[in-house]
Every structure is written in structure tokens, then in C-alpha cells.
Scaffold this active site. Sequence first.
Site, mmCIF file in Angstrom:
data_model
loop_
_atom_site.group_PDB
_atom_site.id
_atom_site.type_symbol
_atom_site.label_atom_id
_atom_site.label_comp_id
_atom_site.label_asym_id
_atom_site.label_seq_id
_atom_site.Cartn_x
_atom_site.Cartn_y
_atom_site.Cartn_z
ATOM 1 N N VAL A 101 46.760 -47.858 -40.597
ATOM 2 C CA VAL A 101 45.175 -47.808 -40.630
ATOM 3 C C VAL A 101 44.582 -46.898 -41.776
ATOM 4 O O VAL A 101 45.233 -46.386 -42.399
ATOM 5 C CB VAL A 101 44.743 -47.298 -39.328
ATOM 6 C CG1 VAL A 101 45.172 -48.280 -37.989
ATOM 7 C CG2 VAL A 101 45.090 -46.020 -38.697
ATOM 8 N N GLU A 103 43.324 -44.210 -44.189
ATOM 9 C CA GLU A 103 43.931 -43.019 -44.347
ATOM 10 C C GLU A 103 42.902 -41.597 -44.071
ATOM 11 O O GLU A 103 42.476 -40.937 -44.863
ATOM 12 C CB GLU A 103 44.230 -42.631 -45.990
ATOM 13 C CG GLU A 103 45.040 -41.800 -46.148
ATOM 14 C CD GLU A 103 46.748 -41.816 -46.009
ATOM 15 O OE1 GLU A 103 47.529 -41.061 -46.331
ATOM 16 O OE2 GLU A 103 46.852 -42.668 -45.235
ATOM 17 N N SER A 130 50.203 -42.066 -47.013
ATOM 18 C CA SER A 130 50.736 -41.722 -48.206
ATOM 19 C C SER A 130 50.382 -40.141 -48.713
ATOM 20 O O SER A 130 51.017 -39.710 -49.472
ATOM 21 C CB SER A 130 50.085 -42.696 -49.343
ATOM 22 O OG SER A 130 48.571 -42.415 -49.475
ATOM 23 N N HIS A 151 56.588 -44.460 -45.319
ATOM 24 C CA HIS A 151 55.892 -44.746 -46.424
ATOM 25 C C HIS A 151 56.190 -45.759 -47.237
ATOM 26 O O HIS A 151 57.302 -45.733 -48.146
ATOM 27 C CB HIS A 151 55.560 -43.383 -47.170
ATOM 28 C CG HIS A 151 54.937 -43.677 -48.373
ATOM 29 N ND1 HIS A 151 54.959 -42.896 -49.645
ATOM 30 C CD2 HIS A 151 53.528 -44.526 -48.628
ATOM 31 C CE1 HIS A 151 53.932 -43.255 -50.503
ATOM 32 N NE2 HIS A 151 53.108 -44.152 -49.863
ATOM 33 N N ASN A 154 53.057 -49.968 -52.606
ATOM 34 C CA ASN A 154 52.304 -51.118 -52.991
ATOM 35 C C ASN A 154 52.809 -51.892 -54.214
ATOM 36 O O ASN A 154 52.770 -51.157 -55.250
ATOM 37 C CB ASN A 154 50.878 -50.663 -52.832
ATOM 38 C CG ASN A 154 50.063 -51.956 -52.862
ATOM 39 O OD1 ASN A 154 50.338 -53.008 -52.048
ATOM 40 N ND2 ASN A 154 48.830 -51.875 -53.065
#
Length: 416
Positions: A101, A103, A130, A151, A154
Site C-alpha cells: 500500500v 508509503e 522501500s 522489497h 520496479n
Amino acid sequence: MWKENGQEAAASTVRRAAVLGAGIMGGGIAYQSALRGTPVVMKDITAASLDLGMREAGRLLGKQVSGGKMTGEAAQAVLSSIVPTLDYGGFGTVDVVVEAVVESLGIKRGVLAEVEALVPAHAVLASNTSSLSITDLAANLKRPENFVGMHFFNPVPSMPLVEVIRGERTSAAAVATVVDYARRLGKTPVVVADCPGFLVNRILTAYILAFLRLVRDGVDFVAIDKAMEAYGWPMGPAYLQDVVGMDTASHVIDVIGKGYASRLKIDGEHAVALMARAGRLGQKSGVGFYRYVRDDKGRPVKSPADDTHALLAMIQPGGTRAMDAEEIVARMMLPMVIEAAHCLESGVAASAADIDMSLVLGLGFPRQIGGALHHADALGAREVLAACERLADLGDLYRPTAGMVLLAERNGRYFE
């Protein structure tokens, strides 16, 4: 089985997973899990977000079909194993939950505490944060030993690295389970300690700060990009910031900088913050250090932005200066070596091999060089220390660690 620092634990089998948050990251994680054979429930609070996540998964599966890697029937079977939901139906049978969800510490804490009460006692909760502390995120959990960081980078399907982050109360069993799950997703996991930026983004921040210092000192960002690309990087640091987005990059610099204020900081406004303030966010806004237009396939095409140098002049008090490529590379790479050494000496990662592998897989560090610590070995420990001494006036970003000094004294190597 996972072993590290004398700890040994067996992994629990993940037969069914769940993802919280159905955006591009959540959709990518759900897709990867389903593609590799683990059915997944994907939850969000809005139907629009669920539609986005399912469209992302469908788009990725469509590429598999068009590329001849799977049949349409197989793709549909994979898509059918992703169950979108607006409630927690099905969460009572999952073995792992990946939270993806927004950050925000408060939002993540609330969501994690809510889902913990609904999953089986053995289920492992994993956050895809992250930048937020895993220990802080676990504050409201009743079973913090079952909580770990996971983590992803992307875009999820194409980036091979996953950082598995141990919080202060994370059990070895939870780490083992998530390490095994990451491998089943086709990823390469690296177990790291809980600290600002974890491993990859922490070392990347040192590199970006070196870039920002060069720009402030008047060096042309185009020359910096050319030097680093010629050295082997897939893109230079200015181009990288355009791809990441100035708003995101500025936030990461601030968050990680606060965690290591003695060295990972830059006083005053820097180039990335200036760009963000000017609304030049990079590819997402059409202009950053460079200008971008979309081609007929919707891909951004880079071209020069003639007004960038005039904007940067606002933060270059000494004007502009020329610098040769060799000096640019030295000033860019040395802070990465130093921060990698800090991570090794403080136990953030278990080995020099883990650190360099993570930089190659998670950051695109030039494979032919092998990583920051391989780079240090290629130069030689004494030459690295001499470079630190030569650049000492630039501040703590270039200050060697105690371990680096000892390594130079015996002219040792990270990879003996």
C-alpha cells in the site's frame, strides 16, 4: 532452509499468498506469484485500483502470449489464479501476505495490524516498503516475529532482486519462508538488516549525492551522464533521476540522508529538489534534466532541454567548470565504494559477494565491473585510500571507513 550468522531455520511452504494494494507494484507482485504457480488473493479498497492491478497482470500475460512464451489458455489459467477482492475473504487460508500500500508509516501500520488478526497464526506478513523501518512498522503487531520486509524493485517482473529485510524481532523462520517464496517467484533474494535505505537504495544515494555535488560544483550534467555511460552504466545519473521522477528521488534522498546525516547529506537546495520545485519531474511530466516526447508506442524519447543549464545556474555559485571523464568517474564511484564498505562492516549484508550481486541485479551496476567492492579491488586498496585522501576536502561522503584503512595497510582485497 536459510542459514546466516549461525542462525538456521526451515522455510514454511507458501501454498497461497495475498497482496495488499493493487497498483502497478501490487499487480506486478500478484502476476509474478500466479505466473510461478502460487495462487494469490489481491485486495484493495477501491474497485478502480483492483481493475488497475488486474489490467497490469493481464497486460504482462499478454506479452507472454504475444512473445510465444505461453498459450492463451495458459495465460487465462494464470490470470484466474489471481482473485481480486475488496474485503478479506480468503485471507484465512494464506501463508504469506505482501503489503504494497501507499508509503506511509501510519497507513501501513494500520493495514498490517488489521490483516494480522485475520490470517492464520503461522502466516508471514511482508512489507514491500522501500524506505520505512521494518522495526517501526512492526510496532503494533502481536506477532512481530512473523513480520519481515520484502522489497521488490520496479518493474517487478523484470527486476531479479528482492531485498528481504530483518527487523529487530523478525524470526529466522520468517526470513527463511520469504527467502524461499522469493526464489519460487524466480527472484534472487538478499537478506539485509533494517536500516534507512536498506542496502541498494542506501548505496545508490551515495552515488546520487556525488552527482549532485558535481552539478553544484559546476560540472555539466550531460558530461557526467556521458562519462558514466561510457564507463558501463546503462544510463547516467541525470537520466536516471528523470526516469525515477524528481519528486520520488528527492523524497528518497531526504529520507536516507536523515539516517546518515554525518555523510549522506547535501546542504542547501540541490539539483533534484530544484527540478521538483520547478515541476520538472522527468519523464512523467515531459521534462526534467532532459525533455521527453512519446513515440507511436507511447515510449518516452529523450532529447536535450535547452533551458536546463540556465535553471541549474541558480545552484552553481562558482559557475561552470570542465572536468575530464576520469575524474568524474572517480568522484562518482568512490562514495559507492565507501558506503558499500560501511554496509559490509556494520553487517547490513552478510558478505561482499551479497553486496555486489545486489548492486548488479537491483541497480544495473555494470556487470563487467561486478559491483562497488569488485571495483575497489580492481583499483587496489591503497589506491582507493589515496583517492579518499585526495578528495578529503569534499567532506564525509569521501571519508574512508576504518575497515578500508586496515585493508589498505595490508594491501588486502574484498574478494581474496
